[in-house]
Design a protein around this motif. Sequence first.
Motif, short mmCIF file in Angstrom:
data_model
loop_
_atom_site.label_atom_id
_atom_site.label_comp_id
_atom_site.label_asym_id
_atom_site.label_seq_id
_atom_site.Cartn_x
_atom_site.Cartn_y
_atom_site.Cartn_z
N ILE A 199 0.84 -1.20 0.00
CA ILE A 199 0.00 0.00 0.00
C ILE A 199 0.87 1.25 0.00
CG2 ILE A 199 -1.68 1.31 1.35
CD1 ILE A 199 -2.83 -1.36 2.26
N THR A 200 1.98 1.19 0.73
CA THR A 200 2.88 2.34 0.81
C THR A 200 3.48 2.65 -0.56
OG1 THR A 200 3.41 1.71 3.07
CG2 THR A 200 4.88 3.27 2.00
N VAL A 201 3.88 1.63 -1.27
CA VAL A 201 4.46 1.81 -2.60
C VAL A 201 3.42 2.41 -3.55
CG1 VAL A 201 5.46 0.62 -4.59
CG2 VAL A 201 6.14 -0.02 -2.27
N THR A 202 2.20 1.92 -3.48
CA THR A 202 1.14 2.44 -4.33
C THR A 202 0.84 3.90 -3.99
OG1 THR A 202 0.17 0.22 -4.46
CG2 THR A 202 -1.24 2.06 -5.10
N ALA A 203 0.75 4.20 -2.70
CA ALA A 203 0.50 5.58 -2.27
C ALA A 203 1.63 6.50 -2.72
CB ALA A 203 0.33 5.64 -0.77
N LEU A 204 2.86 6.04 -2.63
CA LEU A 204 4.01 6.84 -3.07
C LEU A 204 3.95 7.09 -4.57
CD1 LEU A 204 6.67 8.21 -2.31
CD2 LEU A 204 7.80 6.00 -2.69
N ARG A 205 3.60 6.08 -5.34
CA ARG A 205 3.50 6.25 -6.79
C ARG A 205 2.40 7.25 -7.16
NH1 ARG A 205 4.30 0.79 -10.23
NH2 ARG A 205 6.56 0.75 -10.04
N ILE A 206 1.27 7.18 -6.46
CA ILE A 206 0.18 8.13 -6.72
C ILE A 206 0.62 9.54 -6.36
CG2 ILE A 206 -2.13 8.83 -5.96
CD1 ILE A 206 -2.77 5.81 -5.70
N PHE A 207 1.27 9.68 -5.21
CA PHE A 207 1.75 10.98 -4.76
C PHE A 207 2.73 11.58 -5.76
CE2 PHE A 207 4.88 13.45 -2.27
CZ PHE A 207 4.04 14.47 -1.83
N LEU A 208 3.67 10.78 -6.24
CA LEU A 208 4.64 11.26 -7.22
C LEU A 208 3.97 11.62 -8.55
CD1 LEU A 208 7.65 8.88 -6.49
CD2 LEU A 208 7.44 11.32 -5.92
N ALA A 209 2.97 10.86 -8.95
CA ALA A 209 2.25 11.17 -10.19
C ALA A 209 1.51 12.50 -10.07
CB ALA A 209 1.28 10.05 -10.53
N VAL A 210 0.90 12.74 -8.91
CA VAL A 210 0.20 14.01 -8.69
C VAL A 210 1.20 15.17 -8.71
CG1 VAL A 210 -1.09 15.35 -6.98
CG2 VAL A 210 -1.74 12.99 -7.47
N LEU A 211 2.34 14.99 -8.06
CA LEU A 211 3.36 16.04 -8.08
C LEU A 211 3.86 16.32 -9.49
CD1 LEU A 211 5.59 15.33 -4.94
CD2 LEU A 211 3.97 17.18 -5.31
#
Length: 73
Positions: A2-14
């Motif tokens: 879940i952490t990896v997925t959340a990090l990927r989403i966060f980076l995509a938004v940035l």
Amino acid sequence: MITVTALRIFLAVLKAINDIPLVSPFLELIGLGYTIWFAFRYLLKDSTRQELAVEIRLLKKHILGIEESHTLS
């Protein structure tokens, strides 16, 4: 996982925000302004540096729930 997925989403938004014209320089300007304010507010005088150290110690104690065994001199 879940952490990896959340990090990927966060980076995509940035990345998406960074691709909008004029937003990136505006955010950099905000960051620069905040850095200058922080330096003037907390780092120039000894009394405010001590105040910052106390705030950091209290935050550390609150988050980690630990007591410090020594004090800063």
